[in-house]
Design a protein around this motif. Sequence first.
Motif, short mmCIF file in Angstrom:
data_model
loop_
_atom_site.label_atom_id
_atom_site.label_comp_id
_atom_site.label_asym_id
_atom_site.label_seq_id
_atom_site.Cartn_x
_atom_site.Cartn_y
_atom_site.Cartn_z
N HIS A 191 -19.93 30.45 4.89
CA HIS A 191 -20.44 31.81 4.90
C HIS A 191 -21.91 31.90 4.53
O HIS A 191 -22.44 32.99 4.33
CB HIS A 191 -19.60 32.69 3.97
N GLY A 192 -22.54 30.75 4.42
CA GLY A 192 -23.98 30.72 4.25
C GLY A 192 -24.51 31.29 2.95
O GLY A 192 -25.68 31.68 2.86
N VAL A 193 -23.66 31.37 1.93
CA VAL A 193 -24.18 31.87 0.65
C VAL A 193 -25.03 30.77 0.01
O VAL A 193 -24.60 29.63 -0.12
CB VAL A 193 -23.01 32.27 -0.28
N PRO A 194 -26.26 31.12 -0.40
CA PRO A 194 -27.17 30.12 -0.98
C PRO A 194 -26.75 29.81 -2.41
O PRO A 194 -27.06 30.57 -3.32
CB PRO A 194 -28.54 30.81 -0.92
N LEU A 195 -26.03 28.71 -2.59
CA LEU A 195 -25.56 28.41 -3.96
C LEU A 195 -25.58 26.92 -4.25
O LEU A 195 -25.63 26.08 -3.36
CB LEU A 195 -24.17 29.01 -4.18
N VAL A 196 -25.53 26.64 -5.55
CA VAL A 196 -25.55 25.29 -6.11
C VAL A 196 -24.42 25.21 -7.15
O VAL A 196 -24.18 26.18 -7.87
CB VAL A 196 -26.92 25.03 -6.78
N THR B 251 -19.57 31.19 -14.62
CA THR B 251 -18.80 30.04 -15.14
C THR B 251 -17.32 30.33 -14.90
O THR B 251 -16.79 31.31 -15.39
CB THR B 251 -19.05 29.85 -16.66
N GLY B 252 -16.65 29.46 -14.12
CA GLY B 252 -15.26 29.74 -13.76
C GLY B 252 -14.30 28.68 -14.26
O GLY B 252 -14.70 27.61 -14.70
N GLY B 253 -13.01 28.96 -14.16
CA GLY B 253 -11.98 28.03 -14.60
C GLY B 253 -11.78 28.09 -16.09
O GLY B 253 -12.29 29.00 -16.76
N SER B 254 -11.04 27.14 -16.64
CA SER B 254 -10.82 27.10 -18.08
C SER B 254 -12.15 26.83 -18.77
O SER B 254 -12.94 26.04 -18.29
CB SER B 254 -9.83 25.98 -18.42
N ASP B 255 -12.38 27.49 -19.89
CA ASP B 255 -13.66 27.30 -20.57
C ASP B 255 -13.73 25.91 -21.16
O ASP B 255 -12.72 25.24 -21.35
CB ASP B 255 -13.83 28.34 -21.68
N LEU C 74 -15.15 25.34 -7.78
CA LEU C 74 -16.15 24.75 -6.89
C LEU C 74 -15.68 24.69 -5.44
O LEU C 74 -16.50 24.68 -4.52
CB LEU C 74 -16.56 23.35 -7.39
N THR C 75 -14.35 24.65 -5.24
CA THR C 75 -13.83 24.69 -3.87
C THR C 75 -14.18 26.03 -3.22
O THR C 75 -14.62 26.08 -2.05
CB THR C 75 -12.31 24.48 -3.88
N ALA C 76 -14.02 27.09 -3.97
CA ALA C 76 -14.42 28.41 -3.45
C ALA C 76 -15.92 28.44 -3.18
O ALA C 76 -16.38 29.00 -2.17
CB ALA C 76 -14.02 29.50 -4.44
N ALA C 77 -16.68 27.79 -4.07
CA ALA C 77 -18.14 27.75 -3.89
C ALA C 77 -18.51 27.00 -2.61
O ALA C 77 -19.37 27.45 -1.84
CB ALA C 77 -18.81 27.10 -5.10
N ALA C 78 -17.86 25.86 -2.39
CA ALA C 78 -18.16 25.07 -1.19
C ALA C 78 -17.89 25.88 0.07
O ALA C 78 -18.68 25.87 1.02
CB ALA C 78 -17.30 23.79 -1.20
N ARG D 105 -29.07 42.05 -4.76
CA ARG D 105 -30.17 41.32 -4.12
C ARG D 105 -30.31 39.90 -4.70
O ARG D 105 -31.39 39.47 -5.08
CB ARG D 105 -31.49 42.09 -4.23
N VAL D 106 -29.16 39.22 -4.78
CA VAL D 106 -29.14 37.87 -5.33
C VAL D 106 -29.68 36.89 -4.29
O VAL D 106 -29.19 36.83 -3.17
CB VAL D 106 -27.70 37.52 -5.75
N ASP D 107 -30.70 36.12 -4.68
CA ASP D 107 -31.29 35.15 -3.77
C ASP D 107 -30.55 33.82 -3.81
O ASP D 107 -30.66 33.00 -2.88
CB ASP D 107 -32.76 34.88 -4.15
N ALA D 108 -29.88 33.56 -4.90
CA ALA D 108 -29.18 32.29 -5.05
C ALA D 108 -28.14 32.44 -6.15
O ALA D 108 -28.25 33.31 -7.02
CB ALA D 108 -30.15 31.17 -5.44
N LEU D 109 -27.14 31.55 -6.10
CA LEU D 109 -26.05 31.60 -7.06
C LEU D 109 -25.89 30.21 -7.65
O LEU D 109 -25.97 29.21 -6.93
CB LEU D 109 -24.78 32.02 -6.32
N ILE D 110 -25.69 30.14 -8.96
CA ILE D 110 -25.32 28.87 -9.60
C ILE D 110 -23.89 29.03 -10.11
O ILE D 110 -23.60 29.97 -10.84
CB ILE D 110 -26.28 28.49 -10.75
N VAL D 111 -23.03 28.11 -9.69
CA VAL D 111 -21.61 28.21 -10.00
C VAL D 111 -21.18 26.99 -10.81
O VAL D 111 -21.23 25.86 -10.32
CB VAL D 111 -20.77 28.25 -8.71
#
Lengths: 344, 344, 344, 344
Positions: free
Chosen positions: A116-121, A7-11, A106-110, A93-99
């Motif tokens: 970079h092909g990181v499997p995330l949502v 969980t990122g950014g201001s809470d 979310l810009t960093a996530a995109a 060994r993370v198969d997926a990331l939820i951000v």
Amino acid sequence: MRVGVLTGGSDCPGLNAMLRAIVRKGVQEYGDEFIGFRDGWRGVLRDETVPLDIPAVRGTLPRGGTILGSSRTDPFRADDGLDRMLGTLARHRVDALIVAGGTATLTAAARLADDHGVPLVGVPKTIDNDIPLTDYTVGFDTAVGVATETIDRLHTTAESHKRVLVVEVMGRSAGWIALHAGLAGGANCILIPERPFGVAQVCEWVESRFKATYAPIVVIADSALPDSGEIALHGVTPPPDGGPRDRLSGVGEWLGREIERRTGKEARTTVLGYIQRGGSPSPFDRWLATRFGLHAIDAVHQGDWGSMIALQGTRITRVRLAAATSTLKTVDPALYEEASVFFG
Amino acid sequence: MRVGVLTGGSDCPGLNAMLRAIVRKGVQEYGDEFIGFRDGWRGVLRDETVPLDIPAVRGTLPRGGTILGSSRTDPFRADDGLDRMLGTLARHRVDALIVAGGTATLTAAARLADDHGVPLVGVPKTIDNDIPLTDYTVGFDTAVGVATETIDRLHTTAESHKRVLVVEVMGRSAGWIALHAGLAGGANCILIPERPFGVAQVCEWVESRFKATYAPIVVIADSALPDSGEIALHGVTPPPDGGPRDRLSGVGEWLGREIERRTGKEARTTVLGYIQRGGSPSPFDRWLATRFGLHAIDAVHQGDWGSMIALQGTRITRVRLAAATSTLKTVDPALYEEASVFFG
Amino acid sequence: MRVGVLTGGSDCPGLNAMLRAIVRKGVQEYGDEFIGFRDGWRGVLRDETVPLDIPAVRGTLPRGGTILGSSRTDPFRADDGLDRMLGTLARHRVDALIVAGGTATLTAAARLADDHGVPLVGVPKTIDNDIPLTDYTVGFDTAVGVATETIDRLHTTAESHKRVLVVEVMGRSAGWIALHAGLAGGANCILIPERPFGVAQVCEWVESRFKATYAPIVVIADSALPDSGEIALHGVTPPPDGGPRDRLSGVGEWLGREIERRTGKEARTTVLGYIQRGGSPSPFDRWLATRFGLHAIDAVHQGDWGSMIALQGTRITRVRLAAATSTLKTVDPALYEEASVFFG
Amino acid sequence: MRVGVLTGGSDCPGLNAMLRAIVRKGVQEYGDEFIGFRDGWRGVLRDETVPLDIPAVRGTLPRGGTILGSSRTDPFRADDGLDRMLGTLARHRVDALIVAGGTATLTAAARLADDHGVPLVGVPKTIDNDIPLTDYTVGFDTAVGVATETIDRLHTTAESHKRVLVVEVMGRSAGWIALHAGLAGGANCILIPERPFGVAQVCEWVESRFKATYAPIVVIADSALPDSGEIALHGVTPPPDGGPRDRLSGVGEWLGREIERRTGKEARTTVLGYIQRGGSPSPFDRWLATRFGLHAIDAVHQGDWGSMIALQGTRITRVRLAAATSTLKTVDPALYEEASVFFG
């Protein structure tokens, strides 16, 4: 699957409800294991984790904040940021990331997903409600609730003393909290960053309210700015072209003083600040965050990488993170016009 | 224009916010005059009116109930109902009517508009949220808020005494309050009229919760019914085919006793009742009701007779009253499935 | 009897509950007539009145503020203040006056009663709770409630970001709100004007809290001052001997910056301001204000001039206005010691 | 010292605040160790304990209920109750016991202390506020708050439908909640067990309220009873002489039906039930419970066995448990008279 969560950014209120939903559904229906990264992207950079399982999320539904911690760290600004992140994810060994985050997170996530092909949502969360392609973001309804309750309270003191009360609410780049809480609280004037304001017009509304023998409430977003006439007149620093909008720090206090000086009426300013971000999430935010969490873990198992969970009407949908972070959702001028029947 | 306004059916929070918006915009932008009819359709039948102007709506935004009064009178069941209504409207030279109500009130409105040419516009309001073609109805969010706060409170007493707590919430024909408040309040089981329940299944959830050493909360809509196996077993009157759904009066108390009898665990039932319908509207309901009011008076001036104001996403739209009253909006089975990950 | 009533000083929740009780009992049991003076002593000076009868007070019990209006006008500072007041009272043939206010308002009342024979009775009201000889004043419990709710909210954001949160609450000359809300909200440090604070000590508490891996909340009264060592060190203006206590304007912001500078931890300050004085009174304040009102009209009919209604335990009593305004009720050092077990 | 702690009787908000204060002060100032007994006296009988140290009480201040659990077990009714209790206390080498409870729990404590020499101190807690020698008990203020908020909500629905609303609140043997919440909520009639009521009188008040064109709210304690005339007339079972007061189960529903039958006005009843006992404690209850806890551990270290911590005014004092449990504190007739000015 082994699923990392951050969980990122201001809470904001509702994050724990989301985490609980992710973990409950992931463990019970998919047999997932979870790794919580501490304090947003910082935890991925530094490889700092927090236990995230069913006992960890028990009883957290009504609690504000986030048990994972949060920070506004931008991982691509860190030295070797990308390599360190990829290293951490590989090591666990993370198969997926939820951000879950606001526009910056979310810009960093995109970028991680698309470049970079990181499997995330992604999951949109910010009290500012400024992320496009979703009707609402997690935390917004609670912030509007706190701001509205405050405006309700200030009406009575405004009336008893026949004072102007200026309420400065949050809204980094968009006036959503000001608009919704101003409408719900019966404000006599709402000032938002999307529409530079004239102090003369504000004073006119204030005086018309006093003529009707009522005391006015002015709601102002902390990023609202006076229009160019005022800027020239008062030497307020103008927002630089093309860049992110500048703020006039303490705009609420400044406006209160200006109203007092020009109308001769007593004015007082209240700056809401952090209480808009804290406390137990509203039922709507708990419902939204819970559903976002349930759909996020589904998206993970469908491998819908680079997507963001969104609300459209009463349905939960998915949009592309890249699209949702390419712009900010600001207040539609037509909506602002609609509200202006209550001004003055 | 001379615009008549009425609020019918069971009262709910937000009606005054709607009235205020109608009057403010009507008077200021269109120069309208208003006639308030007292107590829903009854006031039209009996020609009983209430003053409705800007002073009448001042300060009413945060107040629950309706300054016009309300009733569940069905005007077409009254002797000469139609003639008396048309007579009243003619006597007051009413150019248009705005009707806020639930399905029953709006069904009469649709008939008046479509069959008898009365120029009117509808606004959907009911805590039950069971009107189709709109995402939400006025009053629903506040009712969910009250129910959720109650569930929050009951968790602590359930834990302290290791008791089952059954909470019976409203929902005449649909389980929306139960579903939303149950999700937001962290219920361990949610029972709605759309899905007949098996007591054995409920007891299983209850016992699995106790095994995890937590005390369970069961949320049940007051119109929920046990399934046919239970009905045969216990002689509960079954709902007649095709007719309006029967209720098992006191279903919450009955379920509490059954749980106690079958599991041997102490169970207590709380019936929320009228507090779900009273009190200050939530910020969301104030915002929704205000926008519904603003758009209703616009629809009047555009002569969009027989339409109902609706929410779709964040936009206010219009649908046909006839369509919105031809069926009830019940809980989608997929939504209920989604929530069931938290059962037990 | 013809009874004048005024509410002076800063407004607070509960005044309308008191007015309602005075008028209900006065009219129904004693057959009194009432004259409301507008905006505290100012209305007596200027002969400005407000209708005050049973319809005027209907429905006002749960509303904050005061339907009479309020001001901080000191009537003895006005030119011919005494003569003008006596003139107004004579002109309206006022048999008795009920004065609700804080120390300043009640000091003027004591002087009018004792030195000039005006038949009057006082009622203590101030969120600051600094009037002696009564356990509590009207408005205090509500202010503590608002402040506590705010502290509850800030805990979650403090934890999520591992920040120090400084909360500045009201308290002109006494630390009652800070002490009660700090205790009720679980503050890790409470700073009050009765006890000058050392910033080094505050930083020690802050750091010990972080060591226990929790984030600290610091509650500070807006009139609290650093001790003389700090004053020397930082050039803060010291309070002049014997005079009213000086304030360090923005002491909360200043302390936040000092904590950040000295501990290296992020700190944020929230200034509660006017929301502590507004909104619906708490049940305790409604009960207290109602009982004060009922006993004030009894005191009028017993001719107990120069008395002030007071709470002692659960009994309503009377004390002399002169005694209740001769000093301020500040926080007992033993009470502060008692609370200090939770510091750090 | 090794100090055992238990919470008995029906749970109420504030118990965790008290436990936290006991443990914080005991550990930090006295170096104590604590043993929590589970579920009141039952845990002492069965030798069931719960860890009780600083980590166990962290974050519990704002939470309702009790982390120790509670029950209404009467230890002297159990076989070998005394021996088993003494055995458990010896086995854990308990030097002192702190017992929080209502009359039943504290009566057992008084007997243990006075007749069997067990070194213990009591703390009064019950939402009913019926323990003498203390101004208030822990939990009462929160219960009054919930009940008052409910009455506030019901006013709007009563007005909108012109209905009588009957609110049944808790109060096993005393009308304190009914009296305080009725006064604070603006009830038009308050019925308490201390004063048998005449239905004819209630109907008169109801009708006088309707004549003033307002809708009445009737607040009734669940142990209130109609007077002997009604009892003769309706065959309600009379309370047996000398014995514990009988209840008329469902007295609120019964009264609603009687009002409807006699006045012809619609009446609806809401039974508050368990929500009065749950949820986050009010600031007053947190403050009271915290101070009771701090003084209880002091009393332990002063060896003041058989004492009960009490509130008198704003001071915390001690009284004898034997005296505080020898009778119930009921509502003083003069207080009830005082409130009756608002009836009708």
